[in-house]
Design a protein around this motif. Structure first.
Motif, PDB file in Angstrom:
ATOM      1  N   SER A 153       0.847  -1.271   0.131  1.00 29.58           N
ATOM      2  CA  SER A 153       0.035  -0.096   0.007  1.00 29.58           C
ATOM      3  C   SER A 153       0.778   1.299  -0.078  1.00 29.58           C
ATOM      4  CB  SER A 153      -1.192  -0.225   1.209  1.00 29.58           C
ATOM      5  OG  SER A 153      -1.790  -0.974   1.093  1.00 29.58           O
ATOM      6  N   GLY A 154       2.234   1.146  -0.366  1.00 26.95           N
ATOM      7  CA  GLY A 154       3.175   2.176  -0.230  1.00 26.95           C
ATOM      8  C   GLY A 154       2.606   3.534  -1.527  1.00 26.95           C
ATOM      9  N   CYS A 155       2.233   2.991  -2.638  1.00 26.06           N
ATOM     10  CA  CYS A 155       1.815   3.768  -3.455  1.00 26.06           C
ATOM     11  C   CYS A 155       0.643   4.315  -3.175  1.00 26.06           C
ATOM     12  CB  CYS A 155       1.797   2.995  -4.830  1.00 26.06           C
ATOM     13  SG  CYS A 155       3.169   2.304  -5.472  1.00 26.06           S
ATOM     14  N   GLN A 156      -0.366   3.756  -2.548  1.00 27.59           N
ATOM     15  CA  GLN A 156      -1.598   4.403  -2.119  1.00 27.59           C
ATOM     16  C   GLN A 156      -1.278   5.636  -1.029  1.00 27.59           C
ATOM     17  OE1 GLN A 156      -5.477   2.004  -2.056  1.00 27.59           O
ATOM     18  NE2 GLN A 156      -3.806   0.561  -1.719  1.00 27.59           N
TER      19      GLN A 156
ATOM     20  N   SER B  20     -14.229   8.143  -6.620  1.00 26.51           N
ATOM     21  CA  SER B  20     -15.363   7.253  -6.241  1.00 26.51           C
ATOM     22  C   SER B  20     -14.947   6.099  -5.632  1.00 26.51           C
ATOM     23  CB  SER B  20     -16.128   7.149  -7.795  1.00 26.51           C
ATOM     24  OG  SER B  20     -16.297   8.016  -8.397  1.00 26.51           O
ATOM     25  N   PHE B  21     -13.850   5.418  -5.911  1.00 29.29           N
ATOM     26  CA  PHE B  21     -13.297   4.277  -5.452  1.00 29.29           C
ATOM     27  C   PHE B  21     -11.801   4.410  -4.619  1.00 29.29           C
ATOM     28  CE2 PHE B  21     -11.112  -0.011  -5.575  1.00 29.29           C
ATOM     29  CZ  PHE B  21     -12.491  -0.744  -4.960  1.00 29.29           C
ATOM     30  N   PHE B  22     -11.788   4.500  -3.385  1.00 30.67           N
ATOM     31  CA  PHE B  22     -10.399   4.527  -2.884  1.00 30.67           C
ATOM     32  C   PHE B  22     -10.612   3.990  -1.599  1.00 30.67           C
ATOM     33  CE2 PHE B  22      -6.685   7.593  -2.223  1.00 30.67           C
ATOM     34  CZ  PHE B  22      -5.645   6.556  -2.007  1.00 30.67           C
ATOM     35  N   PRO B  23     -10.774   2.553  -1.267  1.00 32.74           N
ATOM     36  CA  PRO B  23     -10.968   2.185  -0.150  1.00 32.74           C
ATOM     37  C   PRO B  23      -9.941   2.291   1.074  1.00 32.74           C
ATOM     38  CG  PRO B  23     -11.380   0.586  -1.731  1.00 32.74           C
ATOM     39  CD  PRO B  23     -10.715   1.664  -2.342  1.00 32.74           C
ATOM     40  N   LEU B  24      -8.607   2.586   0.909  1.00 36.52           N
ATOM     41  CA  LEU B  24      -7.665   3.055   1.760  1.00 36.52           C
ATOM     42  C   LEU B  24      -7.940   4.316   2.306  1.00 36.52           C
ATOM     43  CD1 LEU B  24      -5.128   1.928   3.038  1.00 36.52           C
ATOM     44  CD2 LEU B  24      -3.997   3.447   1.375  1.00 36.52           C
ATOM     45  N   ALA B  25      -8.822   5.226   1.593  1.00 38.56           N
ATOM     46  CA  ALA B  25      -8.963   6.408   1.978  1.00 38.56           C
ATOM     47  C   ALA B  25     -10.227   7.022   2.471  1.00 38.56           C
ATOM     48  CB  ALA B  25      -8.654   7.528   0.949  1.00 38.56           C
ATOM     49  N   LYS B  26     -11.401   6.258   1.972  1.00 43.57           N
ATOM     50  CA  LYS B  26     -12.840   6.495   2.318  1.00 43.57           C
ATOM     51  C   LYS B  26     -13.452   5.134   2.592  1.00 43.57           C
ATOM     52  CE  LYS B  26     -15.056   7.598  -1.782  1.00 43.57           C
ATOM     53  NZ  LYS B  26     -15.843   8.101  -2.523  1.00 43.57           N
ATOM     54  N   ASP B  27     -14.776   5.522   3.178  1.00 40.92           N
ATOM     55  CA  ASP B  27     -15.577   4.412   3.534  1.00 40.92           C
ATOM     56  C   ASP B  27     -16.644   3.862   2.336  1.00 40.92           C
ATOM     57  OD1 ASP B  27     -14.461   4.052   6.065  1.00 40.92           O
ATOM     58  OD2 ASP B  27     -15.814   5.340   6.926  1.00 40.92           O
TER      59      ASP B  27
END
Length: 156
Positions: A13-16, A36-43
């Protein structure tokens, strides 16, 4: 508004994290970009109808393969980010040296893993990749330049 997704497969997950470290640049993009899609950053996330999907990590399991294929089907452009997505990364370094069974036994013991895994491979071996941004982690300035170019219809 351009719909963007950030998908993480097998990796660190280093790039994220580098993308999240682009705070000021990300904030300036928010007027033109819907993450719209970024599970590491939002629910709340939707992988449907994306204009651009950035994918980090190697394809190392059945789940990874399903996710990247679904992402490809639901995006106009797919960009591999980081050395794992572009080349298979650290997890692919021993692919030619030992069997998958030996790797699993060494890491997980005799019980193995409860999911179907295989030797790590880059995204391009599974789906069509439009662009690649290698690096470990990717260079955040290159990411911002690539997003800016793509938003303006310019090939990065």
């Amino acid at each position: 508004m351009v719909r963007v997704g950030i998908l993480g497969l097998t990796g660190c997950s280093g790039c994220q994290c580098e993308i999240l470290n682009c705070e000021d640049a990300i904030i300036s993009l928010l007027g033109r970009v819907d993450f719209s899609f970024f599970p590491l950053a939002k629910d709340s996330n939707s992988i449907k109808n994306l204009d651009i999907l950035f994918v980090e990590g190697s394809v190392s399991s059945e789940l990874d393969e399903e996710l990247v294929k679904k992402g490809r089907e639901n995006s106009k452009l797919l960009v591999a980010i980081g050395s794992c997505a572009c080349y298979g990364g650290v997890q692919a370094q021993r692919n030619d040296e030992v069997s998958l069974e030996e790797m699993i036994r060494e890491v997980y013991g005799e019980k193995g893993v409860p999911i179907k895994v295989f030797k790590a491979k880059p995204l391009r071996e599974v789906v069509k990749v439009d662009y690649e941004l290698p690096g470990c982690p990717l260079d955040k300035k290159q990411f911002i330049y690539a997003v800016s170019f793509l938003l303006n219809g310019i090939r990065p």
